[in-house]
Structures are given as C-alpha cells and as structure tokens.
Design a protein around this motif. Structure first.
Motif, short mmCIF file in Angstrom:
data_model
loop_
_atom_site.label_atom_id
_atom_site.label_comp_id
_atom_site.label_asym_id
_atom_site.label_seq_id
_atom_site.Cartn_x
_atom_site.Cartn_y
_atom_site.Cartn_z
N PRO A 53 0.79 -1.23 0.00
CA PRO A 53 0.00 0.00 0.00
C PRO A 53 0.83 1.29 0.00
O PRO A 53 0.25 2.33 -0.22
CB PRO A 53 -0.80 -0.11 1.29
N GLN A 54 2.14 1.18 0.26
CA GLN A 54 2.92 2.42 0.14
C GLN A 54 3.70 2.34 -1.16
O GLN A 54 4.68 1.63 -1.26
CB GLN A 54 3.88 2.59 1.32
N PRO A 101 4.57 5.04 -4.65
CA PRO A 101 4.33 6.40 -5.13
C PRO A 101 3.25 6.51 -6.21
O PRO A 101 2.70 7.58 -6.40
CB PRO A 101 5.68 6.83 -5.69
N GLY A 145 -2.38 6.67 -3.16
CA GLY A 145 -2.87 6.47 -1.80
C GLY A 145 -2.44 5.12 -1.30
O GLY A 145 -1.35 4.66 -1.60
N VAL A 146 -3.32 4.48 -0.56
CA VAL A 146 -2.93 3.22 0.07
C VAL A 146 -3.57 2.03 -0.64
O VAL A 146 -3.99 1.07 -0.03
CB VAL A 146 -3.28 3.22 1.56
N PHE A 206 -8.02 -4.18 -1.15
CA PHE A 206 -8.59 -2.94 -0.62
C PHE A 206 -8.52 -2.93 0.91
O PHE A 206 -8.01 -3.84 1.53
CB PHE A 206 -10.07 -2.82 -1.01
N GLY A 207 -9.08 -1.89 1.47
CA GLY A 207 -9.35 -1.87 2.90
C GLY A 207 -8.34 -1.12 3.73
O GLY A 207 -8.52 -1.00 4.93
N TYR A 208 -7.27 -0.60 3.12
CA TYR A 208 -6.27 0.09 3.94
C TYR A 208 -6.74 1.47 4.38
O TYR A 208 -6.07 2.13 5.17
CB TYR A 208 -4.94 0.18 3.17
N LEU A 209 -7.85 1.92 3.83
CA LEU A 209 -8.42 3.17 4.31
C LEU A 209 -9.90 2.97 4.64
O LEU A 209 -10.72 3.83 4.44
CB LEU A 209 -8.23 4.28 3.27
N VAL A 258 -12.90 4.51 -2.30
CA VAL A 258 -12.80 3.08 -2.59
C VAL A 258 -13.07 2.27 -1.33
O VAL A 258 -13.85 1.33 -1.32
CB VAL A 258 -11.40 2.77 -3.16
N ASP A 259 -12.42 2.65 -0.24
CA ASP A 259 -12.54 1.85 0.98
C ASP A 259 -13.60 2.37 1.94
O ASP A 259 -14.10 1.61 2.76
CB ASP A 259 -11.19 1.82 1.71
N ILE A 302 -12.92 -8.45 1.64
CA ILE A 302 -12.40 -7.43 0.73
C ILE A 302 -11.88 -6.22 1.49
O ILE A 302 -10.85 -5.66 1.14
CB ILE A 302 -13.47 -7.04 -0.32
N LEU A 303 -12.56 -5.79 2.54
CA LEU A 303 -12.12 -4.59 3.25
C LEU A 303 -11.34 -4.92 4.52
O LEU A 303 -10.34 -4.30 4.83
CB LEU A 303 -13.31 -3.68 3.59
N MET A 304 -11.81 -5.91 5.28
CA MET A 304 -11.09 -6.27 6.50
C MET A 304 -10.04 -7.33 6.16
O MET A 304 -10.05 -7.90 5.07
CB MET A 304 -12.07 -6.82 7.55
N PHE A 361 4.54 9.84 1.37
CA PHE A 361 3.66 8.78 1.85
C PHE A 361 2.36 9.41 2.30
O PHE A 361 2.29 10.01 3.36
CB PHE A 361 4.37 8.07 3.01
N GLY A 362 1.35 9.35 1.44
CA GLY A 362 0.05 9.92 1.81
C GLY A 362 -0.92 8.81 2.11
O GLY A 362 -0.90 7.78 1.46
N ILE A 363 -1.73 9.01 3.13
CA ILE A 363 -2.73 7.98 3.45
C ILE A 363 -4.11 8.44 3.01
O ILE A 363 -4.83 7.69 2.37
CB ILE A 363 -2.71 7.65 4.95
N THR A 422 -5.68 3.17 9.61
CA THR A 422 -6.63 2.12 9.98
C THR A 422 -5.86 0.95 10.59
O THR A 422 -4.64 0.87 10.50
CB THR A 422 -7.40 1.62 8.75
N LYS A 443 -5.92 -2.01 9.56
CA LYS A 443 -5.32 -2.81 8.51
C LYS A 443 -4.03 -2.17 8.00
O LYS A 443 -3.14 -2.86 7.54
CB LYS A 443 -6.33 -2.96 7.35
N MET A 444 -3.93 -0.85 8.10
CA MET A 444 -2.76 -0.14 7.58
C MET A 444 -1.66 -0.04 8.64
O MET A 444 -0.49 0.15 8.29
CB MET A 444 -3.20 1.25 7.13
N LEU A 499 7.22 0.88 7.86
CA LEU A 499 7.90 1.99 7.18
C LEU A 499 8.74 2.78 8.16
O LEU A 499 9.86 3.17 7.86
CB LEU A 499 6.86 2.92 6.53
#
Lengths: 383, 196, 217
Positions: free
Chosen positions: A30-31, A33, A37-38, A57-60, A381-382, B146-148, C47-49, C91, C93-94, C101
């Motif tokens: 998810p990181q 450039p 985003g994530v 998906f799901g990181y946000l 998206v998330d 999908i999300l979790m 690094f943008g979230i 989140t 998950k993140m 990082l």
C-alpha cells in the motif's frame, strides 16, 4: 617467440527459444508512489508482462457507513466530504439528493444554481488534478501537476470563501445550501471561470500532442464497450469506451436540463481516450458555469425547516454524476432520526472491477498508467 | 416509474413490495429473473448500479391494551429479523430505471444467489456484503474478505456487532463513549466522578 | 537568532563575537553547524494515506512551496527519508505497514502526525477499523490538529520540528544521553499482528500508555 594469429573468437549465441522466466509475484502497495494512496495490487509478472492482477482494498476502510448509522441524517454530511476528498461538493450534493428524494423536500431556485456552480467547479479541479497525477505516473515528474494545482488553488479559494473550508466544504444542506454566497463571490467566480480556458489552452498545448503521452497511452488498457456496461463502469471511463451515459443528461437531476452542453465520447476506450475525455469535459464544464453564472437568480438558498427531521419509514436511492462516475446513496429509514441503512455506491471502487481485464498482457509500467487513468480516490474506494 | 406487471406475470413467485417499490425475488429464481431483465427488449436492464446488504434485528414490541373489564393486557408482537441484499438495476441502452430487486434471507444462515455471473459490476459489492454482513453468495467466483483482513472473524456492519474495546483513553467522552470509557477509569477517579 | 545553541555552556565574549562578525568571522559551535545542516534539509517520506495527503501535496506545490524550508525532496523509499508525515487516518489494517515503514527509516528519524485522524482517530475514531492515534504504536514528534490542517499548519509543524532539531545534542558526551537517535539502542517498534477481532497487541506499551484520568468535580 611464437606468432599468434589474430582471429575473431567464436561465440555461442543463445537463441532464446526456450528462455523462460519464473512468474514473479509483486505486492505493489500500500505504500507506493504511483498507487494514488494506500491502494495495493498483487501482481504476477512473466518477465515484465502482467499475467494476473488482484486489487487489495481496505487500507483506508474508515467505517463511514457504520458511523453514519449511529448518527443523525445531518450528522453524516461532514463525513461525506471525506469520501472522495477531491470532490466534497459533489459528495454533499449526492447525499442531499438522496435525503431530499426520501423526505420529499424541495430546493429553492437559487440553491439549485449554486449547487450546479459548485459541482462544475469541483469537476474542473478534479479533472485538472487527475491529468496532473496521470502525467506524474507517466514520468513527467511534477510539472503538469504543479500547473494543475496552481489552478486548483483558485477554485479552492472560492470554496473557502463560500463555505469556510478549502477541502471539506460541508456546504450543501437538505433542501438547499448552508448559506448564501458572500458578496463579490460571483464576480470572482466569473473571473476564475473566464481565466480557465487560457489555462486549458496552455495545458493542452503542453500535453495532448506530447510524444510520450501518445506512445504510452494510445492502445494501452483498452476497455471494450460491452464489458464496460456489464461491469457497471461509470463516469469518464465509461464514456471513453463510447457509451453515451451521463446522468446530467439521463436523470436531469437538479436543473441540468436548462444548460446547453455536450457529452464527449471516446472511440477506442484506451488510456488516451480516458485522458482526453477529461480535458474535453473541462471545456463543457466551463460552458455550463458561464451559463449558470449569467442566469443565477436572487432568492432564498435553503429551507430552514429541513434541518433535523424524522423521516417516515421509506427507502431511496439517489445518484448524481460525480467527477469520477455515478455516486449514489442508498438510504433506508425506519422512522427514527438515524438511518437504518446508509450505503454509498462509490464510483472509484466499482470502476476498479475491470482493472485486471485492462492490465492483462500489458507491461507492469502500463498497469500504473491504467490505474491512473481510472481516477480513484482511496477514501471513496474503501470508505 | 417502470411498469413491473410483466415481470410479476412472467414469474409468479416474485412478490412486489409496494412500500419500497421493489421486487422480492426468491433465491432459486434470482439468476433467471436477472438474466431475463437484462435481455428482454422492453427492459434491457444491462447495468447493476448498486448492491447493498441490509440487516434488520428482530423486534419485540410490547403494547398494553385496555380490556373491557378494566384490566391491562400486554400484547407482545414479534417481528423476525432479516438479512437482505438489494440490487438497483438501470438500463444504459434505454436510459431508464431503476428496478429494485431484493433477496431476503435469514440472519442465522444468510445465503443468497450471486448475480455476478449476470452482472460483473456486482462482483466487488457482493464481496463487500460478504465481508461486512457475512452473507454467502452462491455462485460468486471469488468470495473473499475485501475490506477487512483475512484473519478477521466478525461481521462489523451487522447491527449486533460488538466492536473491540479500545476506549482506554478518551479525552472528552460523552454519551455512549463515556459509558465505554468509564470501564477503564481507575477506581478512585470513578468515585470522584460519581460524587460529582 | 542566536548563533549558539541555548543548551551549550560555550562561553564567548559577546563583544568580541560581534566584532568578529563584522569582519565576516562567525564563532559558532560545530554542533550548531551540524544541526543547521540537518534541520534545513529534511527529506520527508512521500507517503500519503488520506485527505491530509492532498494538503501535503498542496504544501509542496507552487503556492505554499515547502522547498523554502528545505524539505521539498519527497523520497518514495523510507530508506532515504528522515521524516514521516503521517497524513491521514491510520486504519488497523494499515497500521502494521506504517510501523514497518517507520522501522525501515534510518536514524535520526522524526514523525509528524498530521491531522485529527493521525492524532486520535479524529472524526472516525468510533470506527471499528480505525486506530485511535498513530502514537499508540510509534513515537510522534509533532502533532498538527485540523481536519485537514491547512498548508500553513503543516509549515508551522515543520518549523516546530526544525526548532526541535536545532536544540538536540548531536556531539559531545551529552548527545548519547539526551538524543534518542544517538543512544545506539534498537529503536524498532514491534509490529502488531492481525487478530480475530483487533490488532494484537492493540498498542505498543513502550511508546504509549493509557493516561490516568482523574476527573475533578
């Protein structure tokens, strides 16, 4: 001393017919450039060719829907700003439209005009930034993006003047908008809109004929028309594949039937079409803005009775043409001040359905451009 | 408003929910109805716009009714809970819509038929309903969370979901958050709180 | 602006120093020069979230121009970055990725928690998948409130961080004691695992402890 003959050596040249590479699996994000985003994609590569691509998906995932079900209808309005954080005005409008549909609220004339103006300004700054980010992915490190952001700042200043915030405007209300435009706002808006075509000319001179853009976007990531319809793709991505479906024309929500504008359509459905559709749509948005600014009437901008209300048990699905596609809100009321079900139909999320189809057989560097040309925002998206 | 009578005539088991103007489709028929709606020249509903899961808890309502002899009698009305999946179908070819389709199932064993084989656009949204509501979609090609994250066991959008307790530190708690945060307060401060 | 760091006990005659300055001779400590270089060339991690990342981009763009403060070199790799701007909602998950990082960044490293979400979860803090503040897992140097903070606020945070760097000890025997980057200890934060209901553990007790709340009447 022995005399050595100088002769060319013989080399075995490998024909490469049985050259095989192992499939390389890359977790991109998810990181990263270029994932906007994530976002993360699990890519399998044969050499440099994409053979499999699964988006993750799901990181946000910020639980927008769950939080909205524990707060009042109006309480969710600021949260809609943070869905697609480039386009808070259109998010507000979509949510207000769904609630108005459910509760049967009318919107005053002037508020309808203000909504159109705000939505089209949002479309301008979203498309300009998207083109900037897309060229950034193409390797034009920064310059077009800086031009786009310079122009975006003028529009953000207008938003801030009217609503008090640059990005999270929270400006629309059920049955209108929060407050009337400050004095002098319309004149400044007119100036920004009149100056915009000059920026467009500059931008198009810089980009449309550029050899790198032509060779890297044309015939890359082709989305066939039938697949686009079946996979529920909406917005510029759909129209780039040649489907004439713009909710401003189809649903005629708000007062869009009063304005004269065209819907640009692509013919191939590749990244270049998606890129050009954005540039052409900006021209059309400027047209709508000029008409709206010329004809906006005086009058009230909201209905003060519609602040906090208790709707009857009902359900409604309201949708608008957001800059990224069809943004819909599905609301179910059970008669309490809080929604029983609050669901967002996010265009960026559903447009990613065909990401794998568009990237298969392309190079990994092209997958980045395909993703950029879809135009996603991870907040949406998330959710 | 689209005329729904031809659908109801063709598929008698399909019920019409007048309040929401929706079609309640039994699971066995769902694929057939969706395919027919997509291909019928009068409807051409080729675009599945929105897919949403809806969870309703069972409701128990007590009402007191005055009897003719003057005593109160308590009447308990029970409404069972349900799990629904709602599809909004539109037509891009004919530019009309929507037709709302609902598949209703039980909360205990939520199983519905996936419409992904008919509409690709439902793929991610059905996965989302599976992830957040635990609704099983039969015939879905790739039914994963999908999300979790994959290890996650709960279904957070259900109405009876209990979220993890991370209210150790709340600077400005109020209402429901205050009740949750109080469980973490040290003994002494709880008593001062109570005294105030 | 004083040329000598406030925390040094370096004694010099002020009059002599000012005379020397007129002749173009500056008497400063080596540490001051070292810190001046460090604070004027901070390389943030690109690094943008979430939403705040857009304001971060605006800050770096022409109008607000982050490069006036020497911090415009956004690096895509954490191995080349000094500063992580946590721009957005972290989140659950993140969170492991954010911590990873942070661990990958070389010392000395700094963290700015940008926006309400990164500080405490912000408007989304009641969400089941939202971490209530990134400082539950990694040490944070500067917090900026706002949702999202304006570009000016991010510039202010950067200046606050510069002030912090300016006053850090990097040379001499004190440096090991006062500056965490020079202690030589392992500054890696443990990475939580995905549990069945929540992250395991839910916070890193070495960097964050629940505050004791004593509420007076």
């Amino acid at each position: 001393m022995s005399t050595e003959t100088i002769a060319p050596r013989e080399y075995q040249i490998y024909s490469g017919d049985d050259l095989r590479t192992n499939v390389l699996e890359i977790s991109m994000g998810p990181q990263h450039p270029s994932t906007h985003g994530v976002f993360r994609m699990d890519v399998s590569l044969d050499g440099e060719t994409v053979v499999k691509l699964k988006p993750v998906f799901g990181y946000l995932h910020r639980n927008h829907e769950k939080i909205a079900e524990t707060t009042s209808y109006l309480g969710s309005m600021p949260y809609t700003d943070r869905l697609d954080y480039f386009c808070s005005m259109t998010n507000n409008w979509a949510y207000a439209l769904a609630v108005e549909k459910m509760a049967g609220l009318a919107v005053p004339e002037r508020a309808e005009y203000i909504r159109v103006i705000m939505a089209e300004l949002t479309r301008l700054q979203n498309h300009a930034s998207l083109v900037g980010f897309l060229t950034n992915d193409l390797g034009a490190s920064g310059t077009p993006l800086l031009y786009a952001i310079r122009e975006r700042e003028h529009i953000l200043d207008l938003f801030e003047w009217a609503s008090g915030a640059r990005m999270m405007c929270n400006y629309m209300r059920f049955g209108g908008v929060r407050n009337d435009l400050p004095s002098g706002w319309l004149a400044q808006c007119k100036k920004v809109v009149d100056d915009f075509p000059a920026f467009m000319d500059e931008f198009e001179t810089l980009l449309t004929g550029n050899e790198i853009i032509l060779s890297r976007c044309q015939n890359v990531g082709v989305l066939p028309r039938d697949l686009a319809i079946n996979a529920s793709i909406t917005g510029p991505c759909l129209r780039a594949s040649g489907v004439d479906y713009d909710l401003r024309k189809v649903d005629k929500y708000g007062i869009y039937d009063r304005f004269d504008f065209k819907v640009p359509l692509g013919s191939v459905g590749d990244c270049y079409d998606r890129f050009m559709i954005r540039l052409l749509e900006m021209r059309e948005s400027v047209k709508i803005l000029k008409q709206a600014l010329a004809t906006i009437p005086e009058g009230p901008v909201n209905d003060s009775k519609a602040r906090n209300f208790r709707p009857k048990p009902a359900e409604a699905y309201g949708r608008i043409e957001g800059p990224k596609g069809e943004l819909g809100f599905y609301l179910v009321s059970d008669g309490t001040p809080k929604p029983h079900r609050y669901h967002v139909r996010p265009p960026s999320f559903i447009n990613l359905t065909v990401l794998e189809d568009m990237c298969l057989g392309q190079k990994i560097a092209d997958a980045v451009i395909v993703l950029g040309s879809i135009d996603i925002v991870l907040g949406e998206v998330d959710r | 408003m689209i005329d729904l009578a031809p659908i109801l005539a063709k598929f008698p088991p399909v019920k019409h929910d007048a309040a929401a103007n929706a079609l309640i489709v039994p699971q066995a028929l769902a694929l057939e109805v969706a395919k027919w709606l997509r291909d019928d020249p009068a409807y051409r509903m080729d675009y599945a716009s929105n897919v949403a899961g809806v969870d309703t808890l069972p409701v128990e309502k007590k009402t007191k009714v005055k009897q003719p002899d003057g005593t109160d009698k308590e009447i308990v009305t029970k409404k069972p809970g349900s799990m629904e999946v709602v599809y909004h179908l539109y037509s891009m070819a004919l530019k009309h819509g929507p037709i709302t389709i609902k598949q209703v199932t039980t909360r205990e064993n939520p199983v519905v038929t996936s419409l992904t084989p008919i509409y690709r656009g439902a793929e991610f949204q059905e996965r989302e309903a599976f992830d957040l509501y635990g609704i099983q979609f039969e015939g879905h090609p790739d039914l994963r969370r999908i999300l979790m994250w994959d290890e996650f066991k709960d279904f957070p959008m259900r109405k009876d979901y209990v979220e993890p307790d991370d209210y150790e530190y709340e600077p400005t708690p109020h209402d429901a958050v205050l009740a949750k945060a109080k469980a973490h307060y040290p003994k002494a401060s709880t008593s001062t709180e109570a005294a105030s | 602006m004083t040329l000598l760091p406030t925390n040094t006990s370096f004694a010099a005659d002020e009059g002599l120093r000012s005379e020397l300055q007129k002749a173009g001779v500056f008497v400063v400590s080596l540490e001051w020069v070292y810190n001046w270089g460090r604070k004027s060339s901070i390389w943030p991690l690109g690094f943008g979230i979430a939403c705040c990342a857009i304001e971060m981009i605006c800050t770096a763009a022409a109008r607000f121009d982050l490069s006036r403060f020497g911090a415009e070199v956004f690096r895509p790799s954490p191995r080349q970055a000094d500063l992580m701007i946590v721009a957005g909602t972290v989140t659950k998950k993140m969170a492991p990725q954010v911590i990873r990082l942070y661990n990958q960044m070389p010392e000395p490293k700094y963290v700015i928690a940008m926006g309400a979400c990164a500080i405490s979860g912000g408007p989304f803090k009641q969400g089941y998948n939202v971490l209530k503040g990134v400082d539950r897992f990694i040490p944070v140097d500067v917090h900026i409130p706002g949702c999202p903070p304006r570009p000016e606020a991010l510039l202010h945070a950067l200046m606050t961080l510069q002030r912090k760097i300016e006053n850090q000890r990097t040379l001499g025997s004190d440096a090991r004691r006062t500056n965490p980057a020079y202690r030589g200890e392992n500054r890696e934060c443990p990475i939580p695992e995905f549990g069945e209901h929540d992250l395991v553990p839910p916070y890193n007790p070495e960097v964050w402890k629940p505050h004791t709340i004593v509420r007076e009447a």
